[in-house]
Design an enzyme around this catalytic site. Structure first.
Site, PDB file in Angstrom:
ATOM      1  N   LEU A  59       0.820  -1.224   0.000  1.00  0.00           N
ATOM      2  CA  LEU A  59       0.000   0.000   0.000  1.00  0.00           C
ATOM      3  C   LEU A  59       0.850   1.269   0.000  1.00  0.00           C
ATOM      4  O   LEU A  59       0.318   2.364  -0.155  1.00  0.00           O
ATOM      5  CB  LEU A  59      -0.956  -0.006   1.199  1.00  0.00           C
ATOM      6  N   ARG A  60       2.147   1.122   0.239  1.00  0.00           N
ATOM      7  CA  ARG A  60       3.145   2.211   0.087  1.00  0.00           C
ATOM      8  C   ARG A  60       3.052   3.350   1.090  1.00  0.00           C
ATOM      9  O   ARG A  60       3.850   4.279   1.032  1.00  0.00           O
ATOM     10  CB  ARG A  60       3.079   2.820  -1.328  1.00  0.00           C
ATOM     11  N   ASN A  90       7.195  -3.279   3.705  1.00  0.00           N
ATOM     12  CA  ASN A  90       8.332  -2.542   3.121  1.00  0.00           C
ATOM     13  C   ASN A  90       7.960  -1.100   2.763  1.00  0.00           C
ATOM     14  O   ASN A  90       8.132  -0.646   1.639  1.00  0.00           O
ATOM     15  CB  ASN A  90       8.915  -3.281   1.903  1.00  0.00           C
ATOM     16  N   ASP A 150       9.226  -9.049   2.992  1.00  0.00           N
ATOM     17  CA  ASP A 150       9.002  -9.113   1.541  1.00  0.00           C
ATOM     18  C   ASP A 150       9.651  -7.962   0.773  1.00  0.00           C
ATOM     19  O   ASP A 150       9.611  -6.812   1.193  1.00  0.00           O
ATOM     20  CB  ASP A 150       7.515  -9.147   1.210  1.00  0.00           C
ATOM     21  N   HIS A 177       9.880 -14.207   1.427  1.00  0.00           N
ATOM     22  CA  HIS A 177      10.196 -13.871   0.031  1.00  0.00           C
ATOM     23  C   HIS A 177      11.427 -14.708  -0.296  1.00  0.00           C
ATOM     24  O   HIS A 177      12.532 -14.360   0.119  1.00  0.00           O
ATOM     25  CB  HIS A 177      10.457 -12.365  -0.066  1.00  0.00           C
ATOM     26  N   ASP A 303       0.269  -9.588  -4.737  1.00  0.00           N
ATOM     27  CA  ASP A 303       1.553  -8.846  -4.752  1.00  0.00           C
ATOM     28  C   ASP A 303       1.361  -7.513  -5.498  1.00  0.00           C
ATOM     29  O   ASP A 303       2.245  -7.063  -6.238  1.00  0.00           O
ATOM     30  CB  ASP A 303       2.690  -9.646  -5.369  1.00  0.00           C
TER      31      ASP A 303
HETATM   32  O1  DOR Z   1       8.020  -7.280  -7.674  1.00  0.00           O
HETATM   33  C1  DOR Z   1       8.048  -7.049  -6.480  1.00  0.00           C
HETATM   34  N1  DOR Z   1       7.701  -5.834  -5.980  1.00  0.00           N
HETATM   35  N2  DOR Z   1       8.463  -7.999  -5.640  1.00  0.00           N
HETATM   36  C2  DOR Z   1       8.672  -7.764  -4.341  1.00  0.00           C
HETATM   37  O2  DOR Z   1       9.075  -8.676  -3.657  1.00  0.00           O
HETATM   38  C3  DOR Z   1       8.490  -6.418  -3.770  1.00  0.00           C
HETATM   39  C4  DOR Z   1       7.551  -5.647  -4.576  1.00  0.00           C
HETATM   40  C5  DOR Z   1       7.550  -4.160  -4.261  1.00  0.00           C
HETATM   41  O3  DOR Z   1       7.556  -3.788  -3.097  1.00  0.00           O
HETATM   42  O4  DOR Z   1       7.509  -3.371  -5.206  1.00  0.00           O
HETATM   43 ZN    ZN Z   2       8.219 -10.453  -2.587  1.00  0.00          ZN
END
Ligand code: DOR
Ligand code: ZN
Length: 425
Positions: A59-60, A90, A150, A177, A303
């Site tokens: 969700l950033r 993350n 992840d 991951h 994802d």
């Molecule tokens: O493609 C991906 N994007 N794989 C990940 O493990 C992290 C994710 C991201 O946070 O953009």
């Molecule tokens: Zn991942």
């Protein structure tokens, strides 16, 4: 609270019936229900599913609100038929403290479009060196039960073992991951025929398979729950099959894009196809589909990885990995699996809700059950226009593709979040 009567709807593919929603719960299911006070939703031709649940959403927020916010991502989720999403850790700052997971959880409640369940980081700052405050996150208002680094692999086996031991006390899960970092240094795409031809550094299947093999052994040794994120290779499926046969407490997910797309997309050099783990071969895609049907892979998880234009519309080597997923996942599942509604409900709602321990989610409409459900029009076809997506980002690999199925309505605890295919807030 309001009442809704969904008339002549097929509940998970069964013969049409009526579903009455009152005071947030399903009040009745049956033919010819009478409820004069209720708002009628015409369910002819529609399929009702338990609200979809995503175990893997980026969700950033906090930190990259230009790419997505809890609110915009929640809206994308509701439009995709979801009633709950698990938000990956993350962010910036990383969700590695009670404070950050509570912030995400609170923002989710304020948006009120889906239940947002934060995932906590396994290690401080996702750096893979020291365990984060797992207990404090578990005890916080966000009640975190799934932990994941992840984007990064918990590569140190001792740290992975300690994390599995730590969460065992409250039946928590480590979601891995799986990527052995020494085998993927500089990797740009799947290692194989196409990468050789294009001269791009490859990400070999064994980098995923080796970590899954190690981690199922660690989970077995400790007796803890392991979840494997975005399984992408045929070999991983075999490792999981053996582990499950031995009774290891392991579950696994596959993304819509790994079920549909192959590494040949890299030939376009369009970074929209850059993702981690990378798109694999047709053989892998076939194995993933079979494993999903069989149950070796338990769930479809999106994802959903929104990225700002400058992070995606650049040279392949510099582009961030990741693709949007929430608003298209059900359509891809329908395309790949066909109208096997019970299987779709199992892999996209019931099982992910059970894994995450999300009470009130993943339950088929039945009297007394919280009214978390979605209505799908399986006959509709829609062409994906990136500009029309609710996500703040545009990095969908399905742009201008015509896909089956459309989400007509989504209900969260008896209140519509989506009606006539439009978000209500
Ligand atoms: O493609 C991906 N994007 N794989 C990940 O493990 C992290 C994710 C991201 O946070 O953009
Ligand atoms: Zn991942």
């Amino acid at each position: 609270m309001s009442s809704y009567l969904i008339s002549n709807v097929s509940v998970v593919g069964a013969a049409p019936t009526d579903v009455l929603i009152r005071d947030g719960v399903v009040a009745a299911v049956g033919a010819g229900l009478d409820a004069p006070e209720a708002t009628v939703v015409d369910g002819i031709g529609l399929v009702a599913l338990p609200g979809l649940v995503d175990l893997h959403t980026h969700l950033r927020e906090p930190g990259r609100e230009d790419a997505e916010t809890v609110e915009s991502g929640s809206r994308a989720a509701a439009l995709g038929g979801y009633t709950a999403v698990c938000a990956m850790a993350n962010t910036s700052p990383v969700a590695d403290t009670a404070g950050v997971v509570e912030q995400v959880w609170r923002l989710g409640r304020e948006a009120g479009l889906v239940d947002v369940q934060p995932i906590g980081a396994v290690t401080v700052g996702l750096a893979g060196e020291h365990l984060a405050e797992l207990g404090a996150m578990a005890d916080s208002a966000a009640r975190v039960r799934i932990f994941s680094d992840d984007g990064h692999c918990v590569a140190d086996p001792r740290l992975m073992r300690r994390a599995l031991e730590y969460v065992k006390a409250f039946d928590g899960i480590i979601a891995q991951h799986a990527e052995e970092p020494r085998l993927t240094e500089g990797a740009q795409m799947h290692e194989g025929e196409v990468s050789t031809r294009l001269g791009l550094t490859g990400w070999p299947a064994v980098a995923e398979e080796a970590i899954i093999a190690r981690d199922v052994l660690l989970a077995e040794h400790v007796g803890s729950r392991l979840h494997v994120c975005h399984v992408s290779t045929a070999g991983s499926v075999e490792v999981l099959r053996q582990a499950k046969a031995r009774g290891v407490r392991v579950t696994a997910e596959v993304t819509p894009h790994h079920l549909l797309l192959t590494d040949s997309r890299a030939e376009t050099y369009d970074p929209v196809y850059k993702v981690n783990p990378p798109l694999r071969t047709a053989t892998d895609v076939a194995a993933l589909r079979a494993a999903l049907v069989e149950g070796v892979i338990d769930v479809v998880a999106t994802d959903h990885a929104p990225h700002a234009v400058e992070d995606k519309e650049c040279e392949w080597a510099y582009a961030r990995p990741g693709m949007l997923g929430l608003e298209t996942a059900l359509s891809i599942a329908l395309d790949v699996l066909g109208p096997r509604w019970d299987l779709i409900a199992e892999r996209m709602s019931r099982t992910p809700a059970r894994i995450a321990g999300l009470e009130g989610h993943g339950l088929d409409p039945a009297p007394g059950v919280p009214a978390n459900l979605t209505l799908v029009d399986p006959a509709a076809r829609r062409t994906i226009e990136p500009a029309e997506l609710a996500s703040r980002s545009r990095n969908t690999p399905y742009a201008r593709m015509t896909l089956p199925g459309r989400i007509v309505a989504t209900f969260l605890r008896g209140e519509p979040t989506v009606l006539d295919g439009k978000a209500l807030k």
